[in-house]
Design a protein around this motif. Structure first.
Motif, PDB file in Angstrom:
ATOM      1  N   UNK A  85      16.211 -21.293   6.767  1.00 26.56           N
ATOM      2  CA  UNK A  85      17.418 -21.161   7.580  1.00 26.56           C
ATOM      3  C   UNK A  85      17.073 -21.358   9.060  1.00 26.56           C
ATOM      4  N   UNK A  86      15.983 -20.725   9.514  1.00 28.50           N
ATOM      5  CA  UNK A  86      15.580 -20.832  10.923  1.00 28.50           C
ATOM      6  C   UNK A  86      15.246 -22.271  11.317  1.00 28.50           C
ATOM      7  N   UNK A  87      14.773 -23.061  10.372  1.00 28.73           N
ATOM      8  CA  UNK A  87      14.424 -24.459  10.674  1.00 28.73           C
ATOM      9  C   UNK A  87      15.639 -25.382  10.633  1.00 28.73           C
ATOM     10  N   UNK A  88      16.798 -24.836  10.350  1.00 24.46           N
ATOM     11  CA  UNK A  88      17.984 -25.689  10.217  1.00 24.46           C
ATOM     12  C   UNK A  88      17.916 -26.565   8.975  1.00 24.46           C
ATOM     13  N   UNK A  89      17.252 -26.047   7.946  1.00 21.11           N
ATOM     14  CA  UNK A  89      17.085 -26.751   6.668  1.00 21.11           C
ATOM     15  C   UNK A  89      16.251 -28.013   6.812  1.00 21.11           C
ATOM     16  N   UNK A 158      17.466 -27.537   1.156  1.00 19.02           N
ATOM     17  CA  UNK A 158      17.556 -28.631   2.142  1.00 19.02           C
ATOM     18  C   UNK A 158      18.708 -29.571   1.795  1.00 19.02           C
ATOM     19  N   UNK A 159      18.823 -29.903   0.520  1.00 16.14           N
ATOM     20  CA  UNK A 159      19.883 -30.827   0.102  1.00 16.14           C
ATOM     21  C   UNK A 159      21.269 -30.223   0.300  1.00 16.14           C
ATOM     22  N   UNK A 160      21.414 -28.951  -0.051  1.00 20.02           N
ATOM     23  CA  UNK A 160      22.715 -28.289   0.038  1.00 20.02           C
ATOM     24  C   UNK A 160      23.000 -27.709   1.421  1.00 20.02           C
ATOM     25  N   UNK A 161      21.926 -27.627   2.240  1.00 17.39           N
ATOM     26  CA  UNK A 161      22.028 -26.962   3.545  1.00 17.39           C
ATOM     27  C   UNK A 161      22.614 -25.567   3.379  1.00 17.39           C
ATOM     28  N   UNK A 162      22.014 -24.864   2.428  1.00 11.88           N
ATOM     29  CA  UNK A 162      22.469 -23.521   2.079  1.00 11.88           C
ATOM     30  C   UNK A 162      21.282 -22.708   1.576  1.00 11.88           C
TER      31      UNK A 162
END
Length: 190
Positions: A85-89, A158-162
């Motif tokens: 989360x901190x890396x912005x995915x 990463x793919x879902x950004x969730x």
């Protein structure tokens, strides 16, 4: 090496150019080639080894704070979730790209490094699970499942950004560990 690790985790092995590593690290080209005469592959192996070492330290620290195998899993997965989360995915594993991008097929040394570094993480988790009272065979299976689950959660998050994949993996693995672990914590046995 830190720059290589960062770029490989974000871009993968193939998409990380040696020139990008030099630019990010601000290291002199001659110095980098002196320390890594094998070029990009040698640098990537060193970065994977550093990543595995960091993960072992994280596992040890999480185990020290945990009272059970289930709590160790919860802490370890949460750390991966928080980092994602901190890396912005944008962050991935420092080892997986060596396998996924095919570098391990191109070099026996890279293949061995990827196997050895994943094994170090799995072995360390299994060690702590055994300390928490899980029998050796079950500890190994659980450790394999944790690393596979976290690796999969990284890709799908990463793919879902969730962070939802981390939450699902954590819930399933904590439940699995709790069902197979003794109810007594390591600390109460000391």
């Amino acid at each position: 090496m830190e720059a290589a690790k960062q770029l490989i985790r974000q871009r993968g092995y193939e998409a990380t150019a040696f020139s990008d590593v030099l630019k990010l690290s601000e290291a002199p080209r001659g110095s980098v080639y002196f320390h890594f005469p094998g070029g990009k592959a040698q640098l990537a192996m060193a970065a994977a080894e550093a990543h595995a070492h960091e993960q072992v330290v994280i596992i040890d620290e999480a185990a020290e704070r945990a009272g059970s195998a289930a709590e160790l899993i919860e802490r370890y997965v949460n750390l991966g979730r928080e980092g994602m989360v901190a890396s912005g995915y944008a962050r991935g594993c420092g080892i997986a790209p060596l396998v996924i991008d095919g570098a391990a097929r191109e070099s026996a040394d890279v293949g061995e490094t990827s196997r050895r570094t994943f094994a170090q993480m799995i072995d360390r988790l299994a060690f702590h699970f055994i300390v928490f009272g899980i029998d050796q065979a079950a500890a190994r299976v659980l450790a394999d499942a944790v690393i596979a689950g976290v690796e999969g959660a990284m890709v799908t998050a990463r793919a879902l950004r969730s962070p939802a994949p981390f939450d699902a993996v954590r819930a399933a693995l904590v439940s699995l560990a709790a069902s197979g672990s003794p109810k007594v914590s390591r600390r109460s046995n000391a």
